[in-house]
Write an enzyme that holds these catalytic residues in place. Sequence first.
Site, PDB file in Angstrom:
ATOM      1  N   ASP A  59      10.790  -5.664  24.894  1.00  0.00           N
ATOM      2  CA  ASP A  59       9.859  -4.768  24.225  1.00  0.00           C
ATOM      3  C   ASP A  59      10.190  -4.986  22.763  1.00  0.00           C
ATOM      4  O   ASP A  59      11.202  -4.478  22.268  1.00  0.00           O
ATOM      5  CB  ASP A  59      10.111  -3.302  24.632  1.00  0.00           C
ATOM      6  CG  ASP A  59       9.090  -2.379  23.986  1.00  0.00           C
ATOM      7  OD1 ASP A  59       8.719  -2.641  22.832  1.00  0.00           O
ATOM      8  OD2 ASP A  59       8.660  -1.409  24.623  1.00  0.00           O
ATOM      9  N   HIS A  60       9.378  -5.784  22.070  1.00  0.00           N
ATOM     10  CA  HIS A  60       9.824  -6.239  20.747  1.00  0.00           C
ATOM     11  C   HIS A  60       9.966  -5.095  19.749  1.00  0.00           C
ATOM     12  O   HIS A  60      10.625  -5.245  18.734  1.00  0.00           O
ATOM     13  CB  HIS A  60       8.937  -7.373  20.213  1.00  0.00           C
ATOM     14  CG  HIS A  60       7.557  -6.952  19.865  1.00  0.00           C
ATOM     15  ND1 HIS A  60       6.542  -6.935  20.781  1.00  0.00           N
ATOM     16  CD2 HIS A  60       7.029  -6.495  18.720  1.00  0.00           C
ATOM     17  CE1 HIS A  60       5.447  -6.498  20.195  1.00  0.00           C
ATOM     18  NE2 HIS A  60       5.704  -6.221  18.958  1.00  0.00           N
ATOM     19  N   HIS A  65       5.811   0.502  24.201  1.00  0.00           N
ATOM     20  CA  HIS A  65       6.329   0.799  22.856  1.00  0.00           C
ATOM     21  C   HIS A  65       6.363   2.297  22.535  1.00  0.00           C
ATOM     22  O   HIS A  65       7.352   2.804  22.014  1.00  0.00           O
ATOM     23  CB  HIS A  65       5.484   0.097  21.787  1.00  0.00           C
ATOM     24  CG  HIS A  65       5.218  -1.339  22.076  1.00  0.00           C
ATOM     25  ND1 HIS A  65       6.197  -2.191  22.520  1.00  0.00           N
ATOM     26  CD2 HIS A  65       4.096  -2.086  21.994  1.00  0.00           C
ATOM     27  CE1 HIS A  65       5.679  -3.405  22.689  1.00  0.00           C
ATOM     28  NE2 HIS A  65       4.402  -3.355  22.386  1.00  0.00           N
TER      29      HIS A  65
END
Length: 489
Positions: A169-170, A232
């Site tokens: 999950d950047h 996110h």
Amino acid sequence: MIFGATGDLAKRKLYPSLYHLFNKGKLTKRFAVIGVARRPLSHEDFKAHVKDSVLTSIGSNDNIDEFVSHFYYQAHDVTDSDSYMALKKLADDLDGEYSIDGNRIFYLAMAPEFFGTIAEHLKSDGLTDTSGFKRLVIEKPFGHDLPSAQELNERIRTAFSEDEIYRIDHYLGKEMIQNIEVIRFANALFEPLWNNRYISNIQVTSSETLGVEERGGYYEKSGALRDMVQNHMLQMVALLAMEPPIKLTTDEIRSEKVKVLRALRSIKDEGIKDYFVRGQYGEGQIDGKSVSGYREEHNVNEESNTETYVAGKLMIDNFRWAGVPIYIRTGKRMTAKSTKIVVQFKDIPMNLYYSMDKPLAPNLLVIHIQPEEGITLHLNAKKSGQGMETTPVKLNFSNKSVDGMNTPEAYEKLLHDCMRGDATNFTHWDEVALSWSFVDKISDIWESTKDTGFPNYEAGTMGPRAADELLAKDGFFWWPVTNLDVDNC
Ligand code: NAD
């Protein structure tokens, strides 16, 4: 091994990140990268592709030839065992050449429908049978609902154990997201106030000015709820709301995040409309230019009911947060590109400076995630001059102005974490499953109610009016993202 080595993600993020790590001395000389993709390429063609990606995105060429000398290429069909045998042979040879001790990272930068197949082949064709560590890095999306995520998880778990799976999950690689824990747990100023006695509400906004661009086909099946909220947005909420972990270890932090997701009030059926608002952009203006509506975008159904905007009110039913709404909103084609968290503190019990024409502004802690990185604390002070009139003031910390352009990109940090075996900033299966089960209840209702009234917000605005009403009925309003900017302070 990077599967999807000729793709967009590898080109724009992975090679530049590896290059940075190499130049910072965070990669030893004992490494090799095998690019895996469909089209036939020679090793030399691939090295040139990697070099070009780095030069285009970074513009620097220090040690570039030495860097690309570590890259190799394997043309591959993900469903064909012979391809994996050839890949294994190349990997085994490079293991010896670079003294890698059999340590292997498999990065799946490909369409998600291949994830399960690749993981199964990696096992059945012997690539995971190695003397060193083996780790699997998986890009989002991890399934499109709970059942599909479960199925995918079962397939990859046949080849990798949970602690060998690094689900990207950047957002978790972003500097200011990682800073949430530090701001909370390293400051005597905040943690004692971080609860329902002192906080009135929290607002998390992630807005984009872009539309769906070329991703219409993907987005039609996903929508903002699956694309942004399930991962996110809920991850940010978990970090904001979790209890202090007893230690800063992967397991302790993850277990506190999981508890937050378990405490999320489950909203279903008729209740959804009181807690969630969906939107879709129509035509409008962005930066003075006319832009078309979502239904006119490429690869989008002209009667599409896919949401490009979600606002929601989350309640965390535990001792710390009972009664404090956490509002989230995310969308495309909004006024500004911005990810921000606003923590609004309760009013002081008695306002000595109150006058009817000028109420005291609440204290706010604003965490700027992107594009600016920093913190702003909104306080009240005395207006200079005679009298005791108050005026709002801002204390400001801007990360960019301290670190210049050197803040490492999220992917750089995440790749480095994975190499070091630190999975803290990746999502555990329990988090994925809980997030899907929360989001599925909303998408089930939305998908069965076709009368959406879309489009319901103009491109270039902050979303549909119903999102303002969501807060207004609790006596709050969205803090505007633009004039809270660090740069304006
Ligand atoms: P892409 O379409 O640009 O690249 C796909 C890659 O997969 C190519 O290298 C292609 O050769 C390879 N490939 C496709 N079919 C194959 C097959 N049958 N056998 C072997 N190789 C095959 O995709 P992308 O944008 O790089 O995205 C990859 C993944 O990363 C997706 O899961 C996406 O959701 C995720 N992701 C991408 C971005 C981004 O910025 N591009 C951001 C976040 C997540």
